[in-house]
Write a protein that holds these residues in place. Sequence first.
Motif, PDB file in Angstrom:
ATOM      1  N   THR A   1       0.965  -1.211   0.248  1.00 12.33           N
ATOM      2  CA  THR A   1       0.109  -0.159   0.210  1.00 12.33           C
ATOM      3  C   THR A   1       1.136   1.216   0.082  1.00 12.33           C
ATOM      4  O   THR A   1       0.333   2.290   0.277  1.00 12.33           O
ATOM      5  N   GLU A   2       2.154   1.067  -0.172  1.00  9.67           N
ATOM      6  CA  GLU A   2       3.154   2.366  -0.437  1.00  9.67           C
ATOM      7  C   GLU A   2       2.830   3.298  -1.268  1.00  9.67           C
ATOM      8  O   GLU A   2       2.028   2.497  -2.315  1.00  9.67           O
ATOM      9  N   PRO A   3       3.303   4.511  -1.520  1.00 10.07           N
ATOM     10  CA  PRO A   3       3.215   5.038  -2.817  1.00 10.07           C
ATOM     11  C   PRO A   3       3.539   4.310  -4.003  1.00 10.07           C
ATOM     12  O   PRO A   3       4.763   3.701  -3.819  1.00 10.07           O
ATOM     13  N   PHE A   4       3.034   4.488  -5.162  1.00 12.43           N
ATOM     14  CA  PHE A   4       3.289   3.768  -6.185  1.00 12.43           C
ATOM     15  C   PHE A   4       2.824   2.293  -6.270  1.00 12.43           C
ATOM     16  O   PHE A   4       3.164   1.446  -7.477  1.00 12.43           O
ATOM     17  N   GLY A   5       2.254   1.918  -5.264  1.00 13.84           N
ATOM     18  CA  GLY A   5       1.501   0.543  -5.280  1.00 13.84           C
ATOM     19  C   GLY A   5       2.609  -0.667  -5.064  1.00 13.84           C
ATOM     20  O   GLY A   5       2.574  -1.868  -5.658  1.00 13.84           O
ATOM     21  N   LEU A   6       4.011  -0.347  -4.813  1.00 10.09           N
ATOM     22  CA  LEU A   6       5.041  -1.169  -4.827  1.00 10.09           C
ATOM     23  C   LEU A   6       5.269  -1.531  -3.572  1.00 10.09           C
ATOM     24  O   LEU A   6       5.391  -0.839  -2.575  1.00 10.09           O
TER      25      LEU A   6
ATOM     26  N   ALA B   1      -0.139   7.710  -9.450  1.00 12.87           N
ATOM     27  CA  ALA B   1      -0.606   6.857 -10.681  1.00 12.87           C
ATOM     28  C   ALA B   1      -0.103   7.924 -11.790  1.00 12.87           C
ATOM     29  O   ALA B   1       0.101   7.605 -12.832  1.00 12.87           O
ATOM     30  N   ASP B   2      -0.007   9.502 -11.592  1.00  8.83           N
ATOM     31  CA  ASP B   2       0.175  10.325 -12.576  1.00  8.83           C
ATOM     32  C   ASP B   2       1.555  10.758 -12.644  1.00  8.83           C
ATOM     33  O   ASP B   2       1.960  11.708 -13.621  1.00  8.83           O
ATOM     34  N   VAL B   3       2.458  10.457 -12.010  1.00 12.91           N
ATOM     35  CA  VAL B   3       4.111  10.709 -11.879  1.00 12.91           C
ATOM     36  C   VAL B   3       4.585   9.987 -13.177  1.00 12.91           C
ATOM     37  O   VAL B   3       4.425   8.808 -13.128  1.00 12.91           O
ATOM     38  N   ARG B   4       5.343  10.702 -13.866  1.00  8.00           N
ATOM     39  CA  ARG B   4       6.120  10.166 -15.074  1.00  8.00           C
ATOM     40  C   ARG B   4       7.413  10.560 -15.188  1.00  8.00           C
ATOM     41  O   ARG B   4       8.122  11.552 -14.365  1.00  8.00           O
TER      42      ARG B   4
ATOM     43  N   ARG C   1       6.603   7.916 -19.815  1.00  2.95           N
ATOM     44  CA  ARG C   1       6.622   9.576 -20.047  1.00  2.95           C
ATOM     45  C   ARG C   1       4.760   9.914 -20.321  1.00  2.95           C
ATOM     46  O   ARG C   1       4.194   9.508 -20.702  1.00  2.95           O
ATOM     47  N   LEU C   2       4.546  11.030 -19.782  1.00  6.22           N
ATOM     48  CA  LEU C   2       3.207  11.628 -19.988  1.00  6.22           C
ATOM     49  C   LEU C   2       3.469  13.207 -19.997  1.00  6.22           C
ATOM     50  O   LEU C   2       4.138  13.663 -19.283  1.00  6.22           O
TER      51      LEU C   2
END
Length: 265
Positions: A46-51, A213-216, A240-241
Amino acid sequence: MGIFGRSYAWRAFILACGMAWFGPAAELAAATLMTPGAADLIRKSTEPFGLSAWDLSFGAVRDKWIGVERKLDDERVQLALCDGDRDHCVSPAALRLLAIVDDARAREGRARLGEINRAINLAIRPMSDLAQWGEIDVWSSPLETFASGAGDCEDYAIAKFEALRLAGVSPDDLRIVIMRDTIHGEDHAVAAARLDGHWLTLDNRRMAMVEDADVRNYRPLFVIDQHGIMQYADAPLLARLPDRDAPSPVMLNSAAQPALISSAN
């Protein structure tokens, strides 16, 4: 019912009995095979980025965070005293930080997080560690950063981490994340706060908060919480976004230096 029907029903009955008999045993075996380490990795998903992440027991990043933690223990006492009696507070840095916290306490939810992100971005001048301290990589505590009025990315992140806690955000919902900027080849640190089950990143490079989820163009490396520092078990490149945000008023120092956390951040 014909013979084929009776045969099918009998096989179904045998199968059902087998599942009832062996099911609990299979579950018990699975639970027995789940070692504490494996269970801990699942819990940390459950950490940031789901990792998943595991505790980091050595290394330069851990040593730097331990140094900050020691300073935080002392500063939290000073901040608590100043928070209770502003008139007799002898630390201008504490009063400046608490003024930001006061404004955040008057808000709720995303607005509270945004107030901390915006105010600290504006309160601290971006400056490399080499320019400020004559060293490549220095992690400052919040009051050190507010006393100098300058810092780089991890100094912003540490100050936000503490300010959010003071503003009433649960420590369970606060993180500092260290990531690799794959475009510029630099490490970068941000604060992260969980709101309604989603992690928002508070970045000194932008005023707008961005969901993880939107960090690229970053690779998550380490995550810090109230209990210590962990290393991500898996660190995929975040694709990349195109960045549609307007240029942030908080700009990076252009003199990049090779470091554990780049002094340009």
